[in-house]
Enzyme design. Structure first.
Site, PDB file in Angstrom:
ATOM      1  N   ARG A 100      25.057 -15.518  -5.902  1.00 37.81           N
ATOM      2  CA  ARG A 100      24.480 -17.005  -5.649  1.00 37.81           C
ATOM      3  C   ARG A 100      24.568 -17.238  -3.976  1.00 37.81           C
ATOM      4  NH1 ARG A 100      27.676 -22.231  -7.435  1.00 37.81           N
ATOM      5  NH2 ARG A 100      26.337 -21.954  -9.349  1.00 37.81           N
ATOM      6  N   HIS A 127      18.230 -22.031 -10.876  1.00 40.87           N
ATOM      7  CA  HIS A 127      19.377 -21.681 -11.480  1.00 40.87           C
ATOM      8  C   HIS A 127      19.281 -21.439 -12.922  1.00 40.87           C
ATOM      9  CE1 HIS A 127      23.839 -21.919 -11.674  1.00 40.87           C
ATOM     10  NE2 HIS A 127      23.768 -23.129 -11.585  1.00 40.87           N
ATOM     11  N   GLN A 130      21.958 -21.360 -15.527  1.00 43.42           N
ATOM     12  CA  GLN A 130      22.246 -22.732 -15.882  1.00 43.42           C
ATOM     13  C   GLN A 130      21.437 -23.049 -17.094  1.00 43.42           C
ATOM     14  OE1 GLN A 130      24.831 -25.093 -14.772  1.00 43.42           O
ATOM     15  NE2 GLN A 130      24.304 -25.905 -16.566  1.00 43.42           N
ATOM     16  N   ASP A 221      21.972 -34.119 -12.378  1.00 51.89           N
ATOM     17  CA  ASP A 221      22.301 -33.366 -11.668  1.00 51.89           C
ATOM     18  C   ASP A 221      22.773 -34.255 -10.411  1.00 51.89           C
ATOM     19  OD1 ASP A 221      23.378 -31.297  -9.870  1.00 51.89           O
ATOM     20  OD2 ASP A 221      21.294 -30.515  -9.964  1.00 51.89           O
ATOM     21  N   CYS A 260      24.871 -30.505 -15.288  1.00 56.85           N
ATOM     22  CA  CYS A 260      25.243 -29.274 -15.035  1.00 56.85           C
ATOM     23  C   CYS A 260      26.656 -29.072 -14.487  1.00 56.85           C
ATOM     24  CB  CYS A 260      24.093 -28.313 -14.131  1.00 56.85           C
ATOM     25  SG  CYS A 260      23.729 -29.236 -12.569  1.00 56.85           S
ATOM     26  N   ARG A 288      27.977 -21.686 -20.461  1.00 60.17           N
ATOM     27  CA  ARG A 288      27.442 -20.951 -19.294  1.00 60.17           C
ATOM     28  C   ARG A 288      27.934 -19.464 -19.696  1.00 60.17           C
ATOM     29  NH1 ARG A 288      26.646 -22.671 -14.287  1.00 60.17           N
ATOM     30  NH2 ARG A 288      26.091 -20.416 -13.981  1.00 60.17           N
TER      31      ARG A 288
HETATM   32  N1   CP Z   1      27.045 -25.736 -12.727  1.00 55.54           N
HETATM   33  C1   CP Z   1      27.212 -24.764 -11.825  1.00 55.54           C
HETATM   34  O1   CP Z   1      26.804 -23.936 -11.594  1.00 55.54           O
HETATM   35  O2   CP Z   1      28.724 -25.115 -11.477  1.00 55.54           O
HETATM   36  P1   CP Z   1      29.327 -24.393 -10.290  1.00 55.54           P
HETATM   37  O3   CP Z   1      28.614 -24.551  -9.006  1.00 55.54           O
HETATM   38  O4   CP Z   1      30.964 -24.841 -10.343  1.00 55.54           O
HETATM   39  O5   CP Z   1      29.517 -22.815 -10.581  1.00 55.54           O
HETATM   40  N1  NVA Z   2      21.780 -28.982  -7.723  1.00 54.23           N
HETATM   41  C1  NVA Z   2      23.111 -28.490  -7.511  1.00 54.23           C
HETATM   42  C2  NVA Z   2      23.568 -27.631  -8.735  1.00 54.23           C
HETATM   43  C3  NVA Z   2      24.999 -27.238  -8.473  1.00 54.23           C
HETATM   44  C4  NVA Z   2      25.389 -26.377  -9.726  1.00 54.23           C
HETATM   45  C5  NVA Z   2      23.100 -27.447  -6.143  1.00 54.23           C
HETATM   46  O1  NVA Z   2      22.497 -26.754  -5.976  1.00 54.23           O
HETATM   47  O2  NVA Z   2      24.210 -27.831  -5.374  1.00 54.23           O
END
Ligand code: CP
Ligand code: NVA
Length: 305
Positions: A100, A127, A130, A221, A260, A288
């Site tokens: 990430r 993502h 997701q 989101d 998400c 997930r």
């Molecule tokens: N949806 C998602 O990626 O959640 P986190 O940021 O908690 O991993």
């Molecule tokens: N769009 C959000 C998704 C979190 C899972 C972010 O990038 O923070």
């Protein structure tokens, strides 16, 4: 498939096969309890996480593999040593790196310098893990996802992009409803339109919530993504007309709502909807793990596929 960086690695058949495998893993976990035996997967996070961190860690454990969590104790990637050296070293011990990162370019550098698969677990642009879980959920609820209309309502972002690309791949009609100035990336929209055309689907970007009419599924989101320091209160007025609430669900005729998470209740979604009868949000979070497990098995032990 060597790496999973954007989701574009999968064509329609491959994506459907992966979702079938995920369903199978979910339904028959005992058959996969040794699928990653002897494999070590490093999960690296430049940004916070609950779902991604735990669903990978616990999921890898359920497949008989070993997960190693790496936070940014050394500061941002590339500070203590180059991303290239980081990738070269990790490749010697681990079988896969789930990352990430702040910038998509970091994933590219990792993949160019590693001999192990790199999996994108969120970056500024995508993502894709997701999106796999989201479509696994829709497959469970509806079966054939190619008959659906899915509306993402909010700010065009990484989640929008990955959902839009997988919708296009699987033949799902996709609408993004967002305030002016918050549209998804134009180049990714163009890519999605091209893929959708091949698969008999459509992509529409609009600033009018009326464009979501007739959708089966509404998707929310956060209005402000990680890495953006804008206070939610500052954008509240702009985004409030795009809140997923009971009135919007009724107005569109949707019978599923996804998010998400993490969610900001009473901002992008009301508690009434989040906890209501159409919410598939917790099922989506559970998925997930199953979707990612299917991905890891496909990458690391294709004999099981
Ligand atoms: N949806 C998602 O990626 O959640 P986190 O940021 O908690 O991993
Ligand atoms: N769009 C959000 C998704 C979190 C899972 C972010 O990038 O923070």
């Amino acid at each position: 498939m060597t790496h999973f960086l954007t989701g574009l690695e999968l064509d329609k058949n491959q994506a459907l096969t992966l979702l079938d495998l995920a369903l199978n893993i979910k339904q028959q976990p005992q058959e996969y309890s040794q699928a990653l035996a002897g494999k070590s997967v490093v999960t690296l996070f430049e940004k916070p996480s609950l779902r991604t961190r735990l669903s990978f860690d616990i999921g890898i454990n359920k497949l008989g593999g070993h997960a190693v969590y790496l936070d940014q104790q050394n500061g941002a990637m590339g500070n203590r040593e180059s991303v290239q050296d980081f990738a070269l070293n990790i490749s010697t011990w681990a079988d896969c790196l789930v990352a990430r990162v702040n910038q998509h370019s970091t994933l590219k550098t990792l993949s160019e310098n590693s001999s192990i698969p790199i999996v994108n677990s969120l970056c500024d642009l995508y993502h894709p893990c997701q999106a796999l879980a989201d479509f696994l959920t829709l497959k469970e609820v509806y079966g054939d996802v190619s008959q659906l209309k899915l509306a993402f309502i909010g700010a065009g972002n990484n989640v929008t992009h990955s959902l839009m690309l997988l919708a296009a791949t699987l033949g799902t009609d996709f609408v993004v409803v967002c305030p002016k100035g918050y549209s998804p990336d134009a180049q990714i929209v163009k890519q999605a339109e091209q893929i959708a055309a091949v698969n008999g689907a459509s992509v529409l970007i609009s600033d009018r919530v009326e464009a979501a009419a007739g959708s089966n599924v509404l998707y929310a989101d956060t209005w402000v993504s990680m890495g953006d320091s804008t206070p939610l209160e500052q954008v509240k007025q702009t985004f409030m007309p795009y809140q997923i609430n009971k009135a919007l669900v009724e107005q569109t005729g949707a019978n599923s709502v996804l998010h998400c998470q993490p969610a900001h209740r009473e901002y992008e979604i009301t508690s009434e909807v989040m906890d209501g009868k159409y919410s598939k949000i917790i099922q989506q979070a559970e998925n997930r793990m199953h979707a990612q497990n299917a991905l890891l098995v496909s990458l690391l032990n294709p004999n099981y596929v």
